[in-house]
Design an enzyme around this catalytic site. Structure first.
Site, short mmCIF file in Angstrom:
data_model
loop_
_atom_site.label_atom_id
_atom_site.label_comp_id
_atom_site.label_asym_id
_atom_site.label_seq_id
_atom_site.Cartn_x
_atom_site.Cartn_y
_atom_site.Cartn_z
N SER A 1 0.87 -1.19 0.00
CA SER A 1 0.00 0.00 0.00
C SER A 1 0.90 1.23 0.00
O SER A 1 1.57 1.50 0.99
CB SER A 1 -0.88 0.03 1.25
OG SER A 1 -1.58 -1.16 1.41
N LYS B 1 -7.40 1.75 -2.37
CA LYS B 1 -6.88 1.24 -1.10
C LYS B 1 -6.84 2.37 -0.05
O LYS B 1 -7.13 2.15 1.13
CB LYS B 1 -5.48 0.66 -1.31
CG LYS B 1 -4.74 0.25 -0.04
CD LYS B 1 -5.39 -0.88 0.72
CE LYS B 1 -4.63 -1.18 2.00
NZ LYS B 1 -5.26 -2.21 2.83
N LYS C 1 0.92 5.55 8.17
CA LYS C 1 1.37 5.79 6.78
C LYS C 1 0.16 5.94 5.86
O LYS C 1 0.07 6.86 5.06
CB LYS C 1 2.25 4.60 6.38
CG LYS C 1 2.70 4.54 4.95
CD LYS C 1 2.11 3.44 4.11
CE LYS C 1 1.93 2.09 4.67
NZ LYS C 1 1.29 1.11 3.81
#
Ligand code: NAD
Length: 296
Positions: free
Chosen positions: A99, A174, A242
């Site tokens: 990701s 995502k 993140k």
């Protein structure tokens, strides 16, 4: 002799290990590389081949799958003389399942094209359990022909596999996934603290809530973490931090406001600063407990 494509797998962590093992179970020849020796030993024990470097892993591969933490690691393994692009066969297909920021995926696809390497971004949702059970949702960005070529392999890893658009689109979807998951965990954590302080039987409450409109995959997967206060990852707060950075930045770029997401991003960041970055994201419960006066 197997007619299946030869696979190189880079990044054998919480997700990469069980995913690569599912490919081996499906009959693929997998050569892997990762930073921890015990993960390489695990791959060998599962019937794969441990490589000593990225170059060695990818040299003969038809398909290269990468599953590393974030954009800097994807750039580190892809570029440079020892990286994937310099050492892969021309015509190889690189499927990055990490990701990362959509822009990193777009840039990687462009750089790979010059080297004759095809690229898909294919991040996943479903967590460690989804990886083990091969039921991941896989959101893909890239060319239709490359998606079609990758589909049989992806079907050994997941259940819902969708081409979302051009390079970077999988990462954008995502990012939205991570927004929804974080906000959902935060809501569940707030409900848990409220229920406990009210003296309600927590297990009974979560069971009945999960059968109604408040139910979710998040609650199904994380209920036991809340009940047992077991925050072994799973999906680390560091990684969700993140991802909240990726989604808030990407949303700002397109002019989308994420007021609730922004608050949850701050709560994730604060939990990390308090030393809980290595815990599972269900540890958002600890943040709510601290805000509610508990010494945890
Ligand atoms: P992890 O930290 O457990 O594993 C990452 C692996 O990458 C490690 O084994 C490490 O050795 C390897 N790596 C890092 N740099 C490398 C390099 N230079 N060369 C070779 N190997 C290198 O992480 P994870 O939980 O498996 O997550 C991987 C990715 O999947 C992340 O982008 C994460 O956001 C995403 N993801 C994780 C989950 C989850 O539940 N854990 C769910 C969906 C998506």
């Amino acid at each position: 002799m197997s007619t299946l494509p030869k696979v190189a797998w880079i990044g054998l962590g919480i997700m990469g290990s069980p995913m690569s093992e599912n490919l081996i179970k499906a009959g693929y020849q997998v050569t892997g590389f990762t930073l921890e020796q015990e993960k390489l030993d695990r791959l060998s024990a599962a019937g794969g081949t441990a490589a000593g470097s990225i170059a060695e892993a990818v040299r003969d591969a038809d398909v290269i799958v990468t599953m590393v933490p974030a954009s800097p690691q994807v750039e580190a393994i892809a570029y440079g003389p020892d990286g994937i692009l310099e050492n892969a066969k021309s015509g190889a297909l690189l499927i990055d399942m990490s990701s990362i920021t959509p822009q990193t995926s777009v840039d990687l696809a462009k750089a790979a094209k010059d080297k004759g390497v095809r690229v898909l971004d294919a991040p996943v949702s479903g967590g460690e359990a989804g990886a083990i059970e091969a039921v991941l949702s896989i959101m893909v960005g890239g060319e239709q022909a490359d998606f079609d070529a990758a589909k049989p392999l992806l079907e050994a890893l997941g259940k819902t596999i969708v081409l979302c658009g051009p390079h970077g689109s999988g990462q954008t979807v995502k990012a939205a996934n991570q927004l929804i998951v974080a906000v959902n965990i935060q809501a569940c954590a707030e409900a848990v603290v409220f229920l406990e302080k009210s003296g309600v039987d927590l297990k009974a409450a979560l069971d009945v809530l999960n059968g109604g409109l408040a139910g979710s995959t998040v609650l199904t997967r994380k209920k036991d973490n809340f009940l047992a206060r077991d925050f072994k990852p799973g999906f680390r707060i560091d990684l969700h931090h993140k991802d909240m950075g990726i989604v808030t930045d990407a949303a700002r770029n397109v002019g989308a406001a994420l007021p609730v997401g922004a608050v949850v991003a701050q709560l994730v960041a604060s939990l990390r600063t308090q030393g809980d970055g290595g815990l599972d994201h269900s540890a958002l419960l600890r943040a709510v407990e601290r805000l509610s006066g508990a010494q945890v």
